[in-house]
Structures are given as structure tokens and as C-alpha cells.
Write a protein that holds these residues in place. Structure first.
Motif, short mmCIF file in Angstrom:
data_model
loop_
_atom_site.label_atom_id
_atom_site.label_comp_id
_atom_site.label_asym_id
_atom_site.label_seq_id
_atom_site.Cartn_x
_atom_site.Cartn_y
_atom_site.Cartn_z
N ILE A 100 0.89 -1.16 0.00
CA ILE A 100 0.00 0.00 0.00
C ILE A 100 0.92 1.21 0.00
O ILE A 100 1.84 1.30 0.82
CB ILE A 100 -0.89 0.02 1.27
N LYS A 101 0.73 2.14 -0.92
CA LYS A 101 1.61 3.32 -0.97
C LYS A 101 1.29 4.25 0.19
O LYS A 101 0.15 4.72 0.33
CB LYS A 101 1.46 4.04 -2.31
N PHE A 102 2.29 4.52 1.03
CA PHE A 102 2.17 5.50 2.10
C PHE A 102 2.44 6.87 1.48
O PHE A 102 3.52 7.08 0.92
CB PHE A 102 3.19 5.17 3.20
N ILE A 103 1.47 7.77 1.53
CA ILE A 103 1.65 9.09 0.90
C ILE A 103 2.43 9.97 1.87
O ILE A 103 1.87 10.73 2.65
CB ILE A 103 0.30 9.70 0.44
N GLY A 104 3.74 9.78 1.80
CA GLY A 104 4.67 10.42 2.71
C GLY A 104 6.01 9.77 2.51
O GLY A 104 6.16 8.93 1.62
N PRO A 105 7.00 10.12 3.32
CA PRO A 105 8.35 9.61 3.10
C PRO A 105 8.57 8.16 3.54
O PRO A 105 7.74 7.59 4.26
CB PRO A 105 9.22 10.56 3.91
N SER A 106 9.70 7.62 3.09
CA SER A 106 10.09 6.25 3.46
C SER A 106 10.37 6.20 4.96
O SER A 106 10.64 7.22 5.59
CB SER A 106 11.35 5.88 2.70
N PRO A 107 10.35 4.97 5.54
CA PRO A 107 10.66 4.85 6.97
C PRO A 107 12.05 5.40 7.30
O PRO A 107 12.22 6.05 8.34
CB PRO A 107 10.61 3.34 7.22
N GLU A 108 13.00 5.20 6.41
CA GLU A 108 14.37 5.67 6.65
C GLU A 108 14.42 7.20 6.74
O GLU A 108 15.10 7.78 7.58
CB GLU A 108 15.33 5.20 5.54
N MET A 109 13.66 7.84 5.84
CA MET A 109 13.61 9.31 5.81
C MET A 109 12.97 9.85 7.09
O MET A 109 13.45 10.81 7.68
CB MET A 109 12.79 9.73 4.59
N ILE A 110 11.88 9.21 7.52
CA ILE A 110 11.19 9.64 8.74
C ILE A 110 12.14 9.52 9.93
O ILE A 110 12.28 10.46 10.73
CB ILE A 110 9.90 8.82 8.98
N ASP A 111 12.85 8.39 10.03
CA ASP A 111 13.77 8.19 11.15
C ASP A 111 14.95 9.16 11.08
O ASP A 111 15.40 9.69 12.11
CB ASP A 111 14.28 6.74 11.19
N GLY A 112 15.45 9.38 9.87
CA GLY A 112 16.61 10.26 9.70
C GLY A 112 16.31 11.69 10.11
O GLY A 112 17.16 12.40 10.64
N MET A 113 15.10 12.15 9.87
CA MET A 113 14.72 13.52 10.25
C MET A 113 14.11 13.57 11.64
O MET A 113 14.09 14.61 12.29
CB MET A 113 13.74 14.12 9.22
N GLY A 114 13.57 12.44 12.11
CA GLY A 114 12.93 12.37 13.43
C GLY A 114 13.95 12.43 14.55
O GLY A 114 13.67 12.96 15.63
#
Ligand code: MV4
Length: 446
Positions: A100-114
Motif C-alpha cells: 500500500i503506498k504510504f503518501i509520505g516519506p520512506s521509513p528511513e527518511m522519517i527516522d533520519g529527520m525524526g
């Protein structure tokens, strides 16, 4: 393009997303808690699935229930809106796993900026200006004091897992360090399960100016100009505007370029926001990146005539962007209407809206999910409407806001409307003379 999008959210943003999907010919699935059974997002969507009881932890945050709803309705994408699961890397990953396409960034991107210290190091490497401070996390108090003495007080220590001001302490002298360190770490551990801390020079009285960006899957990144979000109270934004009254063409060019550099450095895909702190001398520094659509996105839409949700969905589906950046052609202001009593320290005021009249007319936009007879549940965020005005000049946008606020009638609950009425007549606000501290000593006139 997607055939069917499930909206994993509620309230005005769920409606906002459904509206754009309808215009694009994309089917929609609403999910709702039992407290939101009578909500407009449930009625406006093509299908609706109840995902659990009122508490968010048992509904809008319950990943298995949302994935199950997407599977039984055959949704091929999920739009998370803001808040809830929008910056949850586990959710982004589980969507991926279920195709299912998550309309938002990849998990890696979320963690990298989080992780804020990691995000800062990434931006520093990309030559985006960052606030002088520790290289990565602080090991202990001794290391912190040594560096603070070299940099000069005041300094600020921040939780690397933080956000919204949690786990943050300003330190004015060495003898305050230990106590600040202990309490910030304790707070951070309790809130995020992580007590990593980093340190920065404390900026005394900056503005919060953020730059909207969009990136596609082919490495193109554009900026969509700035929003000034300095008018906030306890990290809750109340008024946003674009252009920033503080902005100049030269500063916008520099901040826009820095934001694009930030986006390109991480190969950013989707809509995102680069937050900056800006000093009176116009020096600016990267603060955080938000990897979601934000509450205040409509003011940007109004000044550049651009549907951010539509573009967000398009890039998620693999479409290319032109790569051109935008400067505001108009002035827009957003006032957040919350179910809170500004005369009682902004205390929440849930309940039934017994009478409602929404303003309208030229240059007035109201993004809301409420209607007459609607019961505001106590379980969620207190924002019930966003009142947005747009005009040729800032002066006219303020005049329209005053007029729209005077037309707005909400009975049965307390709202922030009186606060906004006072602000639109506030001399300092009118002259654009404000920083993030402006509401610290603001008082409501009786
Ligand atoms: C700062 C700062 C001053 N100096 N960092 C607040 C939340 C988090 N995102 C970062 N924050 C701040 N970081 C340095 N080095 C002041 C704040 C801050 C703030 C920033 C933006 C908007 C409102 C704010 C309110 C209080 C403190």
C-alpha cells in the motif's frame, strides 16, 4: 494514479484530502472512531470503516485496524494527514510491506529527520546553516559545561528524540547545568524512551520561518516560499502568514536555496517543511524538518495558487514536478480557531456547537469539519477550524480577517476567536513586529 486512497485521519484534514481526491477522480475510504460516527469525513468519503473506540491509541493510532480497513476496501494508498501516524516510520514500513503506498516519506527518511541530532548532522554535511553547538550527542554534564564555557552562555540542551519543545532546557550558567540536564533527560526518557541530548547556542529572540518544499521520485526539489509561524503559545501555533513581514527578496532567495539544498541532500520525495530560526540580523539556521503536510499549508496554496494535497498525491504516484520554485504573489493569513477559552489560559472547551455561522465572501476560506449541532469530542486536538484570508496586500488580508472574524458565530463552546480579534488590532502584530516570544507576555483585554 491511485484508484482508492484511505485517509488515516479525522477532522478538517480528512475532509481536505477527500475534497482533492474527488476532484482527481480518486475514490476515498474514511476511517473513524466511535466518537466520530457523525463526522463529515465519514459522510463525504465513498466508503467508511469504523476502526475502534474514541481514544486515539485504540483507533487513529491503531496500525493493524487501519491496515485491515485498507485491505478489506482494496485501497492502494494511505494518506496519513498530519499528527497521528503521519511521521511514524513503523507505519510507513508496514504500508510498504502490504503493498500500500504510504503518501509520505520512506521509513528511513522519517527516522533520519525524526532524530534531531542526526537531522542536524545531515544538514550540516549538506552545508545548510545549523546552530553552533555540540557535534552530535553530549556524553555527560562535564562535556556540556566545558563546551558551554567555550561557546558562552546561554545555551540550550535539546532531546534528540524531541519536538514540540519537550525535553528542552535553556541554561544560563554552569551551576544550572546538572539540574537542567537531569530533568530534561528524565522528561525525554518518559516521553520518547530515549534520553540522548545535544546542545546549541541559545538564540535569544528569533522568528520561526519555515519553507515549504516538494520533491519528486526523480531528484527534483522545488521550494514553495515561506510561512512565518512565530505567533505561537507553548509551541502551539495560533497565527501563520505568508509572506513573512520580515522577508526580503534576498533573504527568500537564500532561505529557498538552503531549503532546496536540504531536500536534495536527502533525496526528499513528497511535501515537506524546513523550519528555520531567523535572527533580527537576518542570519538563519536549520531547526527541524517536518516530513508531512502541515496544518498551515493552505496559506501557501492561496498565495501561489497551488493545491499542495494534489501535488503530494501526484508525486507519491510517481509523477514528475517542473522543479520551478515559487514566490508569493499575494498575502495570506491563517487564524486557528480552537475550542479553547482564551480568557482562561486557553483551557479546552469541548461540547456541542449549538449555533454556527461561517464567514464567507471574497478572499475568505474556512477549512473545517464542524457544523451546527456537532459535538466536539474531548479526545482529540482542540482545533475546530482554520480561517484563512488572502488579498493583494498584508493590510487588506488583515482587514478581511477582521471582517471575517466579526461574521464568525460559534455558540455553545468557547473559542479562540476573541484572541484573534484582539491580535488583528494589535499594533505590533499590524506592523509585523513580533518574534517567537511575542505571546509570552500577551494578555487578553477584558
Ligand atoms: C531553539 C530556540 C532558541 N535557540 N534553539 C522550540 C521547539 C523546537 N522545535 C526548537 N525550539 C527552539 N529551539 C536554539 N538554539 C528556541 C526554540 C523555541 C521555539 C522555536 C520555534 C517556535 C517557537 C519556539 C518557542 C520556544 C522556543
Amino acid at each position: 494514479m491511485f484508484k482508492k486512497i484511505l485517509i488515516a485521519n479525522r477532522g478538517e484534514i480528512a475532509l481536505r484530502i477527500i475534497r482533492t481526491c474527488k476532484e482527481m477522480g480518486v475514490k476515498t475510504v474514511a476511517v473513524y472512531s466511535t466518537a466520530d460516527k457523525e463526522s463529515l469525513h465519514v459522510r463525504f468519503a465513498d466508503e467508511a470503516v469504523c476502526i475502534g473506540p474514541a481514544p486515539s491509541s485504540e483507533s487513529y493510532l491503531k496500525i493493524p485496524a487501519i491496515i485491515a480497513a485498507a485491505e478489506i476496501t482494496n485501497a492502494d494508498a494511505i494518506h496519513p494527514g498530519y499528527g497521528f501516524l503521519s511521521e511514524n516510520s513503523k507505519f510507513s514500513k508496514i504500508c510498504q510491506k502490504h503493498n500500500i503506498k504510504f503518501i509520505g516519506p520512506s521509513p528511513e527518511m522519517i527516522d533520519g529527520m525524526g532524530d534531531k541530532a542526526t537531522a542536524k548532522a545531515t544538514m550540516d554535511k549538506a552545508k545548510v546553516p545549523t546552530i553552533p553547538g555540540s557535534k552530535g550527542l553530549l556524553k555527560d554534564v562535564a562535556q556540556g559545561i566545558k563546551l558551554a564555557e567555550k561557546m558562552g552562555y546561554p545555551v540550550i540542551i535539546k532531546a534528540t528524540a524531541g519536538g514540540g519543545g519537550k525535553g528542552m532546557r535553556v541554561i544560563n550558567a554552569s551551576d544550572e547545568f546538572q539540574a537542567a540536564w537531569d530533568s530534561a533527560r528524565q522528561e525525554s526518557k518518559a516521553a520518547f524512551g530515549n534520553d540522548g541530548m545535544y546542545m546549541e547556542k541559545y538564540l535569544e529572540d528569533p522568528r520561526h520561518i519555515e519553507v515549504q518544499i516538494i520533491g519528486d521520485q526523480y531528484g527534483n526539489v522545488a521550494h514553495l516560499s515561506e510561512r512565518d509561524c512565530s505567533i505561537q503559545r507553548r509551541h502551539q501555533k495560533l497565527i501563520e502568514e505568508t509572506p513573512s513581514p520580515f522577508m526580503t527578496d534576498a533573504l527568500r532567495k537564500k532561505m529557498g536555496e538552503a531549503a532546496i539544498k536540504a531536500g536534495k541532500a536527502i533525496n526528499y520525495e513528497g511535501v515537506g517543511t524546513i523550519e528555520f530560526l531567523v535572527n533580527a540580523d537576518k542570519s538563519f539556521y536549520f531547526m527541524e524538518m517536518n516530513t508531512r503536510i502541515q496544518v498551515e499549508h493552505p496559506i501557501t496554496e492561496e498565495v501561489i495558487n497551488y493545491d499542495l494535497i494534489r501535488e503530494q498525491i501526484k508525486v507519491a504516484a510517481g509523477e514528475k514536478i517542473s522543479g520551478k520554485s515559487y514566490t508569493p504573489q499575494l498575502c495570506a493569513i491563517e487564524c486557528r480557531i480552537n475550542a479553547e477559552d482564551p480568557y482562561k489560559n486557553f483551557m479546552p472547551s469541548p461540547g456541542v456547537i449549538t449555533s454556527l455561522h461561517k464567514p464567507g465572501g471574497h478572499g475568505v476560506r474556512v477549512d473545517t469539519h464542524v457544523y451546527q449541532g456537532y459535538m466536539i469530542p474531548p479526545n482529540y486536538d482542540s482545533m475546530i477550524a482554520k480561517l484563512i484570508t488572502v488579498a493583494q496586500t498584508r493590510e487588506e488580508a488583515i482587514a478581511k480577517m477582521k471582517r471575517a472574524l466579526s461574521e464568525f458565530v460559534i455558540e455553545g463552546i468557547k473559542t479562540t476567536i476573541p484572541f484573534h480579534k484582539q491580535m488583528m488590532r494589535d499594533e505590533n502584530y499590524i506592523s509585523g513586529n513580533y518574534t517567537i516570544k511575542y505571546l509570552d507576555d500577551f494578555e487578553m483585554k477584558k
